[in-house]
Write an enzyme that holds these catalytic residues in place. Structure first.
Site, PDB file in Angstrom:
ATOM      1  N   HIS A 267       0.879  -1.187   0.000  1.00 19.55           N
ATOM      2  CA  HIS A 267       0.000   0.000   0.000  1.00 19.55           C
ATOM      3  C   HIS A 267       0.907   1.225   0.000  1.00 19.55           C
ATOM      4  CE1 HIS A 267      -3.450   2.417   0.653  1.00 19.55           C
ATOM      5  NE2 HIS A 267      -3.819   2.055   1.869  1.00 19.55           N
ATOM      6  N   HIS A 306      -2.429  -2.254  -9.967  1.00 19.67           N
ATOM      7  CA  HIS A 306      -3.377  -1.656  -9.025  1.00 19.67           C
ATOM      8  C   HIS A 306      -4.652  -2.481  -9.018  1.00 19.67           C
ATOM      9  CE1 HIS A 306      -5.765   1.388  -6.964  1.00 19.67           C
ATOM     10  NE2 HIS A 306      -4.613   1.894  -6.592  1.00 19.67           N
ATOM     11  N   ASP A 362       2.794   5.387  -6.991  1.00 19.37           N
ATOM     12  CA  ASP A 362       4.049   5.271  -6.258  1.00 19.37           C
ATOM     13  C   ASP A 362       5.278   5.144  -7.141  1.00 19.37           C
ATOM     14  OD1 ASP A 362       3.099   5.401  -3.621  1.00 19.37           O
ATOM     15  OD2 ASP A 362       2.259   3.405  -3.840  1.00 19.37           O
TER      16      ASP A 362
HETATM   17  N1  CMC Z   1       4.625  -6.996 -10.683  1.00 18.34           N
HETATM   18  C1  CMC Z   1       4.507  -8.196 -11.303  1.00 18.34           C
HETATM   19  N2  CMC Z   1       3.348  -8.864 -11.402  1.00 18.34           N
HETATM   20  C2  CMC Z   1       2.273  -8.304 -10.864  1.00 18.34           C
HETATM   21  C3  CMC Z   1       2.319  -7.054 -10.223  1.00 18.34           C
HETATM   22  C4  CMC Z   1       3.556  -6.395 -10.144  1.00 18.34           C
HETATM   23  N3  CMC Z   1       3.661  -5.209  -9.550  1.00 18.34           N
HETATM   24  N4  CMC Z   1       1.090  -6.727  -9.768  1.00 18.34           N
HETATM   25  C5  CMC Z   1       0.297  -7.728 -10.120  1.00 18.34           C
HETATM   26  N5  CMC Z   1       1.013  -8.691 -10.798  1.00 18.34           N
HETATM   27  C6  CMC Z   1       0.492  -9.915 -11.399  1.00 18.34           C
HETATM   28  C7  CMC Z   1       0.225 -10.983 -10.360  1.00 18.34           C
HETATM   29  O1  CMC Z   1       1.332 -11.805 -10.176  1.00 18.34           O
HETATM   30  C8  CMC Z   1      -0.937 -11.692 -10.978  1.00 18.34           C
HETATM   31  O2  CMC Z   1      -0.447 -12.514 -12.002  1.00 18.34           O
HETATM   32  P1  CMC Z   1      -1.094 -13.979 -12.244  1.00 18.34           P
HETATM   33  O3  CMC Z   1      -2.505 -13.710 -12.665  1.00 18.34           O
HETATM   34  O4  CMC Z   1      -0.246 -14.613 -13.274  1.00 18.34           O
HETATM   35  O5  CMC Z   1      -1.032 -14.674 -10.904  1.00 18.34           O
HETATM   36  C9  CMC Z   1      -1.740 -10.597 -11.668  1.00 18.34           C
HETATM   37  O6  CMC Z   1      -0.765  -9.586 -11.977  1.00 18.34           O
HETATM   38  C10 CMC Z   1      -2.830 -10.009 -10.789  1.00 18.34           C
HETATM   39  O7  CMC Z   1      -2.242  -9.583  -9.560  1.00 18.34           O
HETATM   40  P2  CMC Z   1      -2.971  -9.571  -8.161  1.00 18.34           P
HETATM   41  O8  CMC Z   1      -1.942  -9.709  -7.098  1.00 18.34           O
HETATM   42  O9  CMC Z   1      -4.093 -10.562  -8.184  1.00 18.34           O
HETATM   43  O10 CMC Z   1      -3.592  -8.121  -8.166  1.00 18.34           O
HETATM   44  P3  CMC Z   1      -4.139  -7.348  -6.897  1.00 18.34           P
HETATM   45  O11 CMC Z   1      -5.226  -6.483  -7.390  1.00 18.34           O
HETATM   46  O12 CMC Z   1      -4.438  -8.293  -5.798  1.00 18.34           O
HETATM   47  O13 CMC Z   1      -2.877  -6.489  -6.440  1.00 18.34           O
HETATM   48  C11 CMC Z   1      -1.397  -4.706  -6.070  1.00 18.34           C
HETATM   49  C12 CMC Z   1      -2.775  -5.125  -6.592  1.00 18.34           C
HETATM   50  C13 CMC Z   1      -1.263  -3.195  -6.110  1.00 18.34           C
HETATM   51  C14 CMC Z   1      -1.234  -5.178  -4.600  1.00 18.34           C
HETATM   52  C15 CMC Z   1      -0.312  -5.388  -6.945  1.00 18.34           C
HETATM   53  O14 CMC Z   1      -0.442  -4.944  -8.283  1.00 18.34           O
HETATM   54  C16 CMC Z   1       1.100  -5.152  -6.430  1.00 18.34           C
HETATM   55  O15 CMC Z   1       1.569  -5.895  -5.577  1.00 18.34           O
HETATM   56  N6  CMC Z   1       1.809  -4.104  -6.948  1.00 18.34           N
HETATM   57  C17 CMC Z   1       3.114  -3.756  -6.454  1.00 18.34           C
HETATM   58  C18 CMC Z   1       2.976  -2.961  -5.166  1.00 18.34           C
HETATM   59  C19 CMC Z   1       2.502  -1.543  -5.433  1.00 18.34           C
HETATM   60  O16 CMC Z   1       2.999  -0.868  -6.331  1.00 18.34           O
HETATM   61  N7  CMC Z   1       1.559  -1.100  -4.621  1.00 18.34           N
HETATM   62  C20 CMC Z   1       1.048   0.267  -4.695  1.00 18.34           C
HETATM   63  C21 CMC Z   1      -0.383   0.297  -5.044  1.00 18.34           C
HETATM   64  S1  CMC Z   1      -0.933   1.923  -5.472  1.00 18.34           S
HETATM   65  C22 CMC Z   1      -0.845   2.840  -4.028  1.00 18.34           C
HETATM   66  C23 CMC Z   1      -1.836   2.460  -3.000  1.00 18.34           C
HETATM   67  O17 CMC Z   1      -3.033   2.351  -3.283  1.00 18.34           O
HETATM   68  O18 CMC Z   1      -1.403   2.316  -1.863  1.00 18.34           O
END
Ligand code: CMC
Length: 427
Positions: A267, A306, A362
């Site tokens: 986050h 996201h 971010d």
């Molecule tokens: N790098 C590589 N792969 C990713 C990433 C990433 N940053 N984000 C998602 N994926 C992949 C994930 O592995 C999955 O692939 P598969 O379907 O093959 O398993 C697919 O994309 C869907 O990911 P998810 O984890 O189910 O998506 P989510 O909606 O649960 O997660 C997130 C959202 C923001 C936690 C995630 O994208 C992430 O971990 N990003 C990196 C951390 C980050 O930048 N966070 C800041 C968010 S914005 C500021 C805020 O709101 O605080």
């Protein structure tokens, strides 16, 4: 066409009709779908609230597919261009842009609450020299409830307003003290002649000069970053604020919980993680190997992806522009080239394209903060200052919503059925 959903339960052959309102059905309407006997009725399973609206809100609107973000109907691009953080905070809280008089009064009220109790200062001095400023911030916000016992009167509108003013006005002071503590410098008292962000820079960076004069370009850039982070509907920390607040606890305690949720690397801790990642990559030549590792599931590309945005995060676009404005003053952050190349490669790569992973807020904000002289440990704290207004606005909206009840999700029990206690000698 009736706005209803017909559901046939193939276990019993019975059909039920459930009303559809605002594109949703009420999960509690499913309770009537039972197989009889002790069956408590159908429920939904949605561990991360992937498709569950937890509240109604009039504050922030996001269209993740189109990359739209609005506070109270005003597009984020226009607010970032023309508004200030305090004006936007007023808008988020009260629903309308202020008149000149309202803005003057509001700015005055915030300015009159920037000082913290001297004992808060003493309390903060007790942390070890290497305490993470975000942990210090979280603990201090929680401790503030002991200084303001009147904050328990959450159903008294006057008391609520006072706590909201205190929280918005004092978080920069607490954040600045946390920073000065971490580098062993004396705390700097607020200077109420300066703007909200100008004063914050003063409390962070003032040395021996009689009067601190913030650089207007950096002051404005920080103000824009604060506008961009002010609210973001039902994200993890805001949901925490609402959930904790639904127990009717005081807003300082609820906000300590919200700030703790923000601290996590998925986050608000993500921009800190982005910088560490860029440093680890080190040079542009190492990017392909890094991307390969990410695609193989070894870590994530921080600052990408996201839950809601499935296109370019509109805040990231504004931040990227702001970065160049800041670098004109501070000189270019050497990690920028790695970030730009990483973005270019990722946006052309099938893995990221097919998963709709774009830069989020971010990805570039850390580069700006670092160029402005903030250590990475302060990044989440900066986010928390800006998000304070979002948290308190959502908290108040939750309290005044007649639908609010104490948050209490269901679970699917997967444990043992009843069994008899076994004395220790017999185990
Ligand atoms: N790098 C590589 N792969 C990713 C990433 C990433 N940053 N984000 C998602 N994926 C992949 C994930 O592995 C999955 O692939 P598969 O379907 O093959 O398993 C697919 O994309 C869907 O990911 P998810 O984890 O189910 O998506 P989510 O909606 O649960 O997660 C997130 C959202 C923001 C936690 C995630 O994208 C992430 O971990 N990003 C990196 C951390 C980050 O930048 N966070 C800041 C968010 S914005 C500021 C805020 O709101 O605080």
């Amino acid at each position: 066409m009736a706005d209803t959903l017909s559901i046939t339960d193939n276990r019993t052959g019975k059909t039920y009709e459930v009303p559809i309102t605002d594109g949703t059905i009420r999960a509690t309407d499913l309770k009537k779908i039972t197989t009889g006997g002790s069956d408590p009725g159908l429920a939904t399973y949605d561990p991360a609230y992937m498709n569950t609206a937890s509240c109604k809100s009039k504050i922030t609107y996001i269209d993740g597919d189109q990359g739209i973000l609005m506070y109270r109907g005003y597009p984020i691009e226009q607010l970032a261009e023309s508004s200030t953080y305090l004006e936007t905070a007023y808008l988020i809280l009260y629903g309308e842009l202020p008149s000149q008089k309202q803005l003057t009064d509001w700015t005055h009220s915030i300015t009159m609450h920037t000082m913290v109790h001297e004992n808060i200062k003493k309390f903060m001095e007790g942390f070890t020299y290497d305490a993470h400023p975000m942990s210090v911030f979280i603990s201090t916000v929680g401790a503030m409830s002991t200084f303001y016992p009147d904050s328990k009167k959450i159903f008294d509108p006057g008391s609520r307003t006072k706590q909201i003013l205190r929280l918005i006005a004092k978080t920069p002071t607490v954040a600045a003290y946390a920073y000065r503590h971490s580098i062993g410098r004396p705390y700097v008292y607020p200077d109420n002649d300066l703007t909200f962000t100008g004063n914050f820079l003063n409390m962070l960076f003032k040395m021996t000069e009689v009067k601190y004069e913030p650089n207007p370009k950096l002051e404005r850039a920080l103000d824009v970053l604060f506008i961009l982070h002010a609210d973001h509907e039902q994200n993890c920390s805001t949901s925490a604020m609402r959930n904790i607040g639904s127990s009717n606890v005081d807003p300082f305690s609820a906000m300590a919980g919200a700030a703790a949720a923000l601290y996590g690397p998925l986050h608000g801790g993500a921009n800190e993680a982005v910088l560490r990642m860029l440093k680890e990559i080190g040079t542009v030549e190492h990017i392909p190997a890094f991307v390969k590792k990410v695609k193989a599931g070894e870590g994530r590309l921080m600052g990408f992806g996201h839950r809601v945005y499935k296109s370019y995060d509109p805040r990231a676009k504004i931040i990227k522009r702001t970065a160049y404005e800041v670098f004109e003053v501070t000189g270019k952050n050497p990690l920028l080239d790695i970030a730009l190349e990483l973005e270019r490669i990722a946006l052309e790569d099938e893995y990221f394209v097919s998963r709709k992973l774009y830069p989020n807020v971010d990805f570039y904000s850390g580069l700006i903060y670092q160029a402005m002289g903030f250590p990475v440990e302060m990044f989440a704290v900066l986010f928390a200052i800006a998000r304070t207004v979002g948290w308190v606005a959502q908290w108040e909206e939750m309290l005044l919503d007649p639908d609010t009840k104490i948050a209490r999700p269901k679970q699917i029990y997967e444990g043992y059925q009843p069994r008899d206690y076994v004395p220790i000698a017999a185990r």
